[in-house]
Design an enzyme around this catalytic site. Structure first.
Site, PDB file in Angstrom:
ATOM      1  N   LYS A  94       1.006  -1.182   0.010  1.00  0.00           N
ATOM      2  CA  LYS A  94       0.029   0.055  -0.156  1.00  0.00           C
ATOM      3  C   LYS A  94       0.865   1.195  -0.043  1.00  0.00           C
ATOM      4  CE  LYS A  94      -3.846   2.185   2.494  1.00  0.00           C
ATOM      5  NZ  LYS A  94      -4.820   1.964   3.856  1.00  0.00           N
ATOM      6  N   SER A 169      -9.599   1.859   3.276  1.00  0.00           N
ATOM      7  CA  SER A 169      -8.709   2.770   2.400  1.00  0.00           C
ATOM      8  C   SER A 169      -7.905   2.067   1.589  1.00  0.00           C
ATOM      9  CB  SER A 169      -7.887   3.799   3.105  1.00  0.00           C
ATOM     10  OG  SER A 169      -7.098   3.316   4.041  1.00  0.00           O
ATOM     11  N   SER A 193      -9.719  -0.024   7.596  1.00  0.00           N
ATOM     12  CA  SER A 193      -9.131   0.240   6.306  1.00  0.00           C
ATOM     13  C   SER A 193      -8.328  -1.295   5.588  1.00  0.00           C
ATOM     14  CB  SER A 193      -8.144   1.263   6.119  1.00  0.00           C
ATOM     15  OG  SER A 193      -8.701   2.309   6.108  1.00  0.00           O
TER      16      SER A 193
END
Lengths: 502, 485
Positions: A94, A169, A193
């Site tokens: 990420k 997210s 997330s």
């Protein structure tokens, strides 16, 4: 295991596809037995990215050259007789995690062009364990969002249905792993997330306890809530990555010194005698029918496997979302102050210094980020601090206590990850408060510092995945994995594949 | 002026002389001599994802200061974020302490000019990190040097107990001496390692409480602080006398023109949005830790001064020898040679300080003079043993040692400066002097005894100043008495 010499040589494309369908665990076994090389595995994933990412848009950066170089190095190391837990396994990261020499943006225009000089500890540990890094994954800007629609660059589509969000997210991580564009990925979870995109994308996705994984190099959103964790297609894969990244880091004063158990051993212990709690407050109104049914079905199956099930009370749950949006935004308002255009990333020159600050931050941050900075700034302001931040901290303590009491009665809590399955683009983005509700079942774990996980437990009528959320006390990831693995063994939900990549 | 009373509170920022920064392993360098941005790391630059780790040594240094200032060390302290935007503050917040400082409720006793002592209460001392340094290079451009960013900083805040610039000066000097003696700060204000801010207000004799205060920042010498306080007190009183109000403001001091500069008026109190630093745990301070630190404290100025008085020094000499740690070290190195404490003190406070003042050398630099403490002590011992007389030491040997250093005994030897004590030789010289100056002899015999001084001087001159004054004086008296007889 089949001797590789007896495997018929299929057509190249089919072979590649088979390689990307392997779980991380399976791939490591084939690497270990020399049935497949890291280079082949890495090339297969790069081809998968080339083929599907134009539609899915999970990657912000594909570090193909680096990946191929790492793959060759991994193969050479293995040829020398070396081994490492993830040697040669192509994974992705990420974009919230700092990667040395590779642009790291948090999906924000304000960090466009920022190339870190250091690796996040979690990334470094994966590299030390032999990871091949495929690239950096899209996300909601600064991890603020539940759909990845808040990326400053482009949105990411859910491989299960390209009209739907992948969750957020860590939506890029969820989509990349679901679309077989990585064997696994790191995500981060401040209020859900990791678990939410895990649930929306049919993954095993684990948010470690606060302090279990170093936050060094994890670009801060809510410092007292943030955790890095694995997102994979099987529970065992999750355990393998967690094993590598967990443990104390002298560079993170909030990382725990508690010993790291052997998760693969713990995972296989079965659920006989495991006490499962159902938090009453998590099964109220607003839960989508299929979600409720799938979760209850999963709980019944755990019971059938030898676990005991009881209701538990988490009376302060109703306040969790409000408390979360005060604490996380307060911390964010300070954490994001460093993006001022002075030292790195975007600078929009305007008149004097103050004007430059305003122009830079005005142009660099998206609406949701600005909204949260304003919320947090307000909550910390003189005259409001006690009523907002102070009160939120007090209620946070009560929420923590809720969990402590519940975990005196049960070993693990079970619930849905989100009240609904994945939603369509634009469905919630017009109303921030509606969007915030997607996290209502996940934020309490962050506030309490407990660990949590999403495990595939079915599909809704539209064919979208449903996640079972499991929560365990701080530092009891072993318990989470034990329950999740037992459940997973009895099903093939996790083995299903989005039509897109079938 | 007598209708008005001055109220001053001082805030002192003292860098702690640790090897590494407050929250990372980045080395601390001399911010004046090091190349800009040569001592930085991702944390000092506020790079995304970096996290602070507390420097235990810095905390102990802070604790030492707290204990030396008679503070209570609470059982825990906590870091907090102080939020504001400025290019020298890379994270957009400073990690400081707010609700729970390292040390509280202490005091410093200061000596005033009239010999009395006054107690200045210390409200708190807390740890924080220093900011970078901004230099405005003209053309609207500014450069930032982050070498200083993250250097451990102790902020020491007094109660508003200071009532004049002289008291402020005494407090500042005392505090600086304590920091130096603790070895946590070398006290060199020109390098910015020690910085003062004065909060100044006045009250009229009819007032129930003090009036609006202003804050003078960036005072980079004690002299500047004194001048700035005096100027600000004058400015405030003048405003009130004209019927105007003093507005809360942040002020600067223009040293060259000797005037206060108003940097900005504070329409409302500063809004820093402090909140507990989530990246750091609360620091628990066990009593055992405090006691270990207390046991490690060196002898502090007050104790040292008392000891010097016990050695026979005047309170005044004892005080000025303990005002700067380097001076005390120099002095004690002289005593190591076995020299009498009082004699050594006289030479240091007299001859050495005179030479240093003339050369405009700061007393803190005493240990880098060519004249070492050992050589100085040897010189004094030559006088004490009668090898040379005091005048020769002062006029012939000391200037050489001062300029180029060296071994006093060798200088005396090489230059033939040894004292002449031979009574025969001195007697012959005196006979010549007495024969040559009949007037003086007659004058003496007629009762003007001071005429002997002129004769003594002439004899010493003949002896090239090397005559043993006691022998010369004694023989001269004998010869003159003989003439009278």
């Amino acid at each position: 295991m089949t001797d590789y010499k007896t495997i018929p040589t299929p057509r190249k494309e089919a072979c590649m596809s088979a390689l990307t369908d392997l779980s991380l665990t399976e791939a490591l076994a084939k690497l270990e037995s020399r049935e497949v090389s890291s280079l082949e595995l890495t090339q297969a994933h790069l081809q998968q990215i080339e083929r599907y990412d134009p539609q899915v848009q999970a990657y912000l950066t594909v570090s193909a050259d680096l990946a191929l170089e790492q793959a060759r190095a991994a193969d050479a190391a293995r040829a020398r007789g070396e081994s490492a837990p993830l040697l040669g396994a192509p994974l992705a990261i990420k974009d919230v995690l700092s990667t040395k020499g590779i642009e790291t943006t948090c999906a924000s225009k304000i960090l466009k062009g920022y190339v870190p000089v250091f690796n996040a500890t979690a990334v470094q540990r994966l590299l030390d364990a032999g990871m091949v890094m495929l690239g950096k994954l899209n996300m909601d800007e600064f991890a603020m969002g539940s759909s990845t629609e808040n990326s400053g660059f482009f949105l990411t589509r859910n491989p299960w249905n390209l009209d739907y969000v992948p969750g957020g997210s860590s939506g890029g991580s969820g989509a990349a792993v679901a679309a077989r564009m990585a064997l696994g990925a790191l995500g981060s979870d401040t209020g859900g997330s990791i678990r939410l995109p895990g649930s929306f994308c049919n993954l095993a996705a684990l948010k470690p306890s606060y302090g279990r994984v170093s936050r060094y190099g994890l670009i801060a959103y809510g410092s007292s809530l943030d955790q890095t964790g694995p997102m994979t297609r099987t529970v065992e894969d999750c355990a393998r990555i967690l094993q590598v990244i967990a443990g104390h880091d002298p560079l993170d004063s909030t990382s725990s010194k508690a010993p790291v158990p052997n998760y693969l051993d713990a995972m296989r212990q079965g659920v006989q005698g495991l006490r499962v709690g159902l938090p009453k407050q998590y099964f109220g109104e607003g839960l989508q029918r299929e979600v409720r049914e799938a979760v209850m079905q999963a709980v019944e199956e755990l019971e059938a496997m030898g676990a005991s099930v009881q209701d538990v009370d988490l009376p302060y749950s109703d306040y969790a979302l409000a408390v979360y949006y005060i604490i996380a935004t307060s911390e964010a308002s300070a954490n994001l102050a460093r993006y001022d255009g002075i030292r790195f990333g975007l600078r929009v020159e305007k008149g004097d210094m103050i004007a430059t600050y305003k122009a830079t931050r005005g142009a660099g941050f998206g609406d949701e980020v600005k909204r949260r900075i304003m919320l947090g700034t307000y909550a910390l302001s003189a005259g409001y601090y006690d009523a907002w931040y102070g009160k939120a901290q007090a209620v946070r303590t009560l929420i923590k206590r809720d969990f402590e009491r519940a975990f005196e009665q049960v070993d693990v809590l079970a619930a849905a990850v989100s009240p609904t399955t994945a939603f369509k683009f634009g469905e919630n983005s017009a109303d921030p408060l509606q969007m915030y509700l997607a996290d209502i079942l996940t934020v309490p774990a962050n506030l309490a510092g407990v660990c949590g996980m999403s495990v595939p437990c079915g599909f809704d009528d539209a064919g979208l995945p449903i996640g079972l959320q499991l929560l365990a006390p701080p530092m009891r990831e072993d318990t989470l994995l034990r329950a999740a693995y037992a459940y997973e063994q009895a099903h093939d939900w996790h083995a299903r594949k989005p039509a897109l990549v079938s | 002026m007598s209708d008005w009373k001055t109220i001053i509170g001082l805030e002192v920022h003292a860098e702690m002389l640790t090897e590494t920064k407050m929250f990372s392993a980045c080395p601390v360098v001399d911010s004046v001599t090091a190349d800009p941005n040569s001592a930085t790391d991702p944390l000092s630059l506020g790079m995304p994802g970096t996290l602070p780790v507390i420097n235990r040594r810095a905390m102990e240094y802070g604790m030492m200061v707290g204990l030396a200032l008679n503070c209570t060390i609470p059982p825990f302290n906590q870091f907090a974020r102080k939020n504001y935007f400025y290019p020298d503050l890379p994270k957009g917040y400073q990690i400081s302490q707010y609700d729970h400082p390292l040390a509280v409720d202490g005091y410093v006793d200061i000596e005033l000019e009239d010999g009395t002592t006054k107690r200045i209460r210390v409200r708190r001392a807390h740890m924080e990190e220093d900011t970078g340094k901004l230099s405005h290079v003209g053309g609207g451009a500014s450069l930032v040097d982050y070498n200083r960013s993250g250097v451990p900083l102790l902020e020491i805040v007094t109660e508003p107990d200071i009532n004049s610039s002289a008291e402020a000066e005494a407090y500042a000097r005392k505090l600086r001496a304590i920091l130096q003696f603790l070895g946590v700060n070398h006290g060199d204000m020109s390098k910015g390692v020690l910085r003062f801010e004065a909060n100044v207000s006045v009250m009229h004799k009819d007032d129930a409480q003090f009036r609006t205060r202003t804050e003078i920042k960036n005072l980079n010498s004690i002299r500047s602080m004194v001048r700035a306080i005096d100027a600000e007190v004058e400015r405030q009183i003048a405003l009130y006398k004209r019927g105007e109000m003093v507005k809360p403001a942040t002020l600067g001091w223009d040293e060259d023109n000797g005037r206060i500069i108003i940097q900005r008026y504070k329409e409302r109190p500063d809004e820093y949005r402090y909140f507990p630093e989530p990246d750091l745990p609360i620091v628990e301070v066990s009593r055992a830790w405090v006691e270990r630190v207390r046991a490690s404290l060196p002898e502090l100025p007050d104790a040292k001064r008392a000891r010097y008085v016990g050695l026979g020094l005047t309170p005044y000499d004892a005080r000025i020898l303990t005002m700067d740690r380097p001076v005390a070290e120099y002095y004690e190195a002289m005593l190591q040679t076995g020299l009498d404490a009082k004699t050594a003190a006289n030479w240091v406070t007299g001859d050495l300080f005179r030479l240093m003042n003339e050369a405009k050398i700061d007393r803190e630099a005493v240990n880098s003079l060519p004249l070492t403490a050992q050589a100085f002590a040897q010189l004094i011992q030559l006088v004490e043993r009668g090898t040379i007389n005091a005048a020769t030491a002062r006029k012939e040997v000391l200037p050489i040692l001062w300029a180029e250093g060296g071994d006093p005994a060798q200088i005396v030897e090489a230059r033939g400066l040894a004292q002449v004590s031979d009574p025969d030789l001195i007697g012959r010289v005196l006979d010549e002097v007495l024969a040559a100056d009949d007037d003086a002899v007659r004058s003496y015999l007629s009762g003007k005894e001071q005429a002997a001084n002129a004769l003594f001087g002439q004899a010493m001159k003949q002896l090239k100043g090397k005559g043993d004054p006691a022998v010369v004086r004694q023989l001269l008296t004998e010869k003159l008495q003989a003439k009278r007889g």
